[in-house]
Scaffold this active site. Structure first.
Site, short mmCIF file in Angstrom:
data_model
loop_
_atom_site.label_atom_id
_atom_site.label_comp_id
_atom_site.label_asym_id
_atom_site.label_seq_id
_atom_site.Cartn_x
_atom_site.Cartn_y
_atom_site.Cartn_z
N GLY A 1 0.91 -1.12 -0.05
CA GLY A 1 -0.02 -0.19 -0.12
C GLY A 1 0.87 1.08 -0.09
N SER A 2 1.55 1.43 -1.18
CA SER A 2 2.74 2.53 -1.03
C SER A 2 2.65 3.56 -2.40
CB SER A 2 3.92 2.09 -0.84
OG SER A 2 4.12 0.91 -1.86
N THR A 3 1.33 3.53 -2.94
CA THR A 3 1.35 4.64 -3.89
C THR A 3 0.98 6.16 -3.24
OG1 THR A 3 -0.96 4.36 -4.22
CG2 THR A 3 0.66 2.86 -5.68
N GLY B 1 0.41 8.38 0.57
CA GLY B 1 0.48 8.55 2.15
C GLY B 1 1.55 8.10 2.78
N ILE B 2 1.49 7.34 3.78
CA ILE B 2 2.81 6.94 4.63
C ILE B 2 3.60 6.01 4.15
CG2 ILE B 2 3.41 5.86 6.81
CD1 ILE B 2 0.75 6.90 8.22
N GLY B 3 2.74 4.87 3.21
CA GLY B 3 3.61 4.15 2.57
C GLY B 3 4.61 4.44 1.46
N SER C 1 -1.28 1.47 15.05
CA SER C 1 -1.68 2.86 14.95
C SER C 1 -2.30 2.94 16.71
CB SER C 1 -2.94 3.00 14.35
OG SER C 1 -3.62 4.17 14.59
N TYR D 1 -11.25 -1.10 13.13
CA TYR D 1 -9.77 -0.66 12.73
C TYR D 1 -8.97 -0.82 13.91
CZ TYR D 1 -6.19 2.67 11.41
OH TYR D 1 -4.92 3.22 11.03
P1 NAD Z 1 -3.42 6.08 2.55
O1 NAD Z 1 -5.17 5.60 2.45
O2 NAD Z 1 -3.08 7.38 2.27
O3 NAD Z 1 -2.72 5.13 1.46
C1 NAD Z 1 -3.42 3.75 1.15
C2 NAD Z 1 -2.38 3.16 0.20
O4 NAD Z 1 -2.68 1.72 0.35
C3 NAD Z 1 -2.58 3.46 -1.29
O5 NAD Z 1 -1.31 3.34 -1.97
C4 NAD Z 1 -3.58 2.65 -1.78
O6 NAD Z 1 -3.57 2.29 -3.19
C5 NAD Z 1 -3.14 1.56 -1.21
N1 NAD Z 1 -4.20 0.50 -1.24
C6 NAD Z 1 -5.23 0.61 -0.45
N2 NAD Z 1 -5.80 -0.50 -0.30
C7 NAD Z 1 -5.29 -1.65 -1.16
C8 NAD Z 1 -5.18 -2.87 -1.29
N3 NAD Z 1 -6.34 -3.67 -0.94
N4 NAD Z 1 -4.17 -3.68 -1.79
C9 NAD Z 1 -3.12 -2.74 -2.23
N5 NAD Z 1 -3.01 -1.53 -1.86
C10 NAD Z 1 -4.12 -0.83 -1.33
O7 NAD Z 1 -3.33 5.48 3.75
P2 NAD Z 1 -2.34 6.12 4.99
O8 NAD Z 1 -3.27 7.02 5.72
O9 NAD Z 1 -1.00 6.45 4.52
O10 NAD Z 1 -2.29 4.83 6.18
C11 NAD Z 1 -1.42 3.90 5.70
C12 NAD Z 1 -1.17 3.06 7.07
O11 NAD Z 1 -0.84 3.82 7.95
C13 NAD Z 1 -2.33 2.25 7.33
O12 NAD Z 1 -2.11 1.07 8.08
C14 NAD Z 1 -2.89 3.12 8.41
O13 NAD Z 1 -3.81 2.39 9.26
C15 NAD Z 1 -1.78 3.65 9.03
N6 NAD Z 1 -1.89 4.80 9.89
C16 NAD Z 1 -2.24 5.93 9.31
C17 NAD Z 1 -2.56 7.22 10.18
C18 NAD Z 1 -3.08 8.30 9.54
O14 NAD Z 1 -3.29 9.26 10.44
N7 NAD Z 1 -2.92 8.51 8.34
C19 NAD Z 1 -2.13 6.96 11.51
C20 NAD Z 1 -1.92 5.86 12.12
C21 NAD Z 1 -1.52 4.75 11.53
#
Ligand code: NAD
Length: 264
Positions: free
Chosen positions: A14-16, A18-20, A141, A154
């Site tokens: 999941g890295s296109t 956000g945090i990934g 998280s 979640y």
């Molecule tokens: P995001 O929604 O911004 O990024 C999602 C990424 O996941 C995208 O690259 C999307 O293409 C990919 N994705 C979604 N479903 C998929 C699937 N079924 N198969 C493959 N790829 C898939 O997410 P984020 O906010 O960056 O969160 C990333 C992680 O960080 C998550 O595990 C989230 O629980 C955790 N997290 C986020 C926060 C926050 O505030 N953003 C806080 C704590 C933890």
């Protein structure tokens, strides 16, 4: 400290965005050959172009695959059968009243947030053990005990990941493979920013004022009184993925702006 990961192959689920994406970028910056992943081919291609622009010479591959499904996992395993670093980042979230979450929704959350990590770790950590070096991390998280009533499904998946992480660390003891969880607090990504902007617009407040008030009123225990950035979270993961972090395993490390009131 500069980390050299130039002989390492790293997968970030999941890295296109956000945090990934920030983690993949941080690893690529240290020279790792990185595999980024999302469901949509076009977004995967865009992320690769973006990363090559941000880090000239970055070694980056992309794979469009829905990792919440077995077919997606198999696709990844045949595309990249081995990796030295696995970051189980993928996780879905949305606020929902506990009484409205049906079995199908619970199943979707567990398949995506927990079983994806189980399946990837079972495959890639085995190779790491055989080769005598590896790094596995899980994105947990603070919501493991946060937003009660709104994010129960979640939070339960994230609590499961903490147990999974410690359990796998025990299973690979003495092999040169380390396994850790990292625990981000509220983090500003493209998605959370859009959400907050929308909420600010609805109440007619400028974004910076809305954010400030949100932290003062709803998240008063945050010591930084702001969102973490994706890069700040990524910095911890890059460190945990390095040779230099070889003595850290079986741990769960916070990168949450101090929001959890604890001395440990
Ligand atoms: P995001 O929604 O911004 O990024 C999602 C990424 O996941 C995208 O690259 C999307 O293409 C990919 N994705 C979604 N479903 C998929 C699937 N079924 N198969 C493959 N790829 C898939 O997410 P984020 O906010 O960056 O969160 C990333 C992680 O960080 C998550 O595990 C989230 O629980 C955790 N997290 C986020 C926060 C926050 O505030 N953003 C806080 C704590 C933890």
């Amino acid at each position: 400290m500069r980390f050299d990961l130039s002989d390492k192959k790293a997968i970030v689920s999941g890295s296109t965005a956000g945090i990934g994406y920030a983690i993949a970028k941080g690893l690529a910056k240290c020279g790792a050959h990185v595999l980024i992943n999302g469901r949509d081919e076009h977004r995967v291609d865009e992320a690769i172009v973006q990363m090559r622009k941000e880090i000239p010479g970055a070694r980056v591959d992309g794979l469009a695959a829905d990792l919440s499904r077995l077919e997606g996992i198999e696709k990844m395993k045949s595309f990249w059968p081995e990796a030295d670093i696995l970051v189980n980042n993928l996780g879905i979230y949305e606020p929902r009243n506990f009484f409205e979450i049906d079995d199908d929704e619970w199943e979707r959350f567990f398949q995506t947030n927990v079983m994806t990590a189980v399946r990837l770790t079972r495959h890639y950590a085995k190779g790491m053990v055989d080769r005598g070096w590896g790094r596995v991390t899980f994105n947990a998280s603070v919501t493991g005990g946060f937003f009660p009533g709104e994010m129960v499904h979640y939070g339960a998946t994230k609590a499961a990941l903490l147990g999974l992480s410690r359990g796998v660390a025990e299973s690979v003891a003495g092999t040169g493979v380390t396994v850790n969880a990292f625990i981000p607090g509220p983090t500003k990504t493209e998605k959370t920013k859009a959400h907050i902007m929308n909420m600010a617009e609805q109440v007619g407040k400028p974004l910076h004022q809305f954010e400030k008030e949100m932290f003062q009123q709803q998240l008063p225990s945050s010591l930084i009184q702001r969102f973490c950035t994706s890069e700040e979270v990524a910095n911890l993961v890059v460190f945990l993925s390095s040779n230099e972090a070889g003595a850290i395993t079986g741990a769960a490390l916070h990168v949450d702006g101090g929001i959890i009131r604890s001395i440990l």
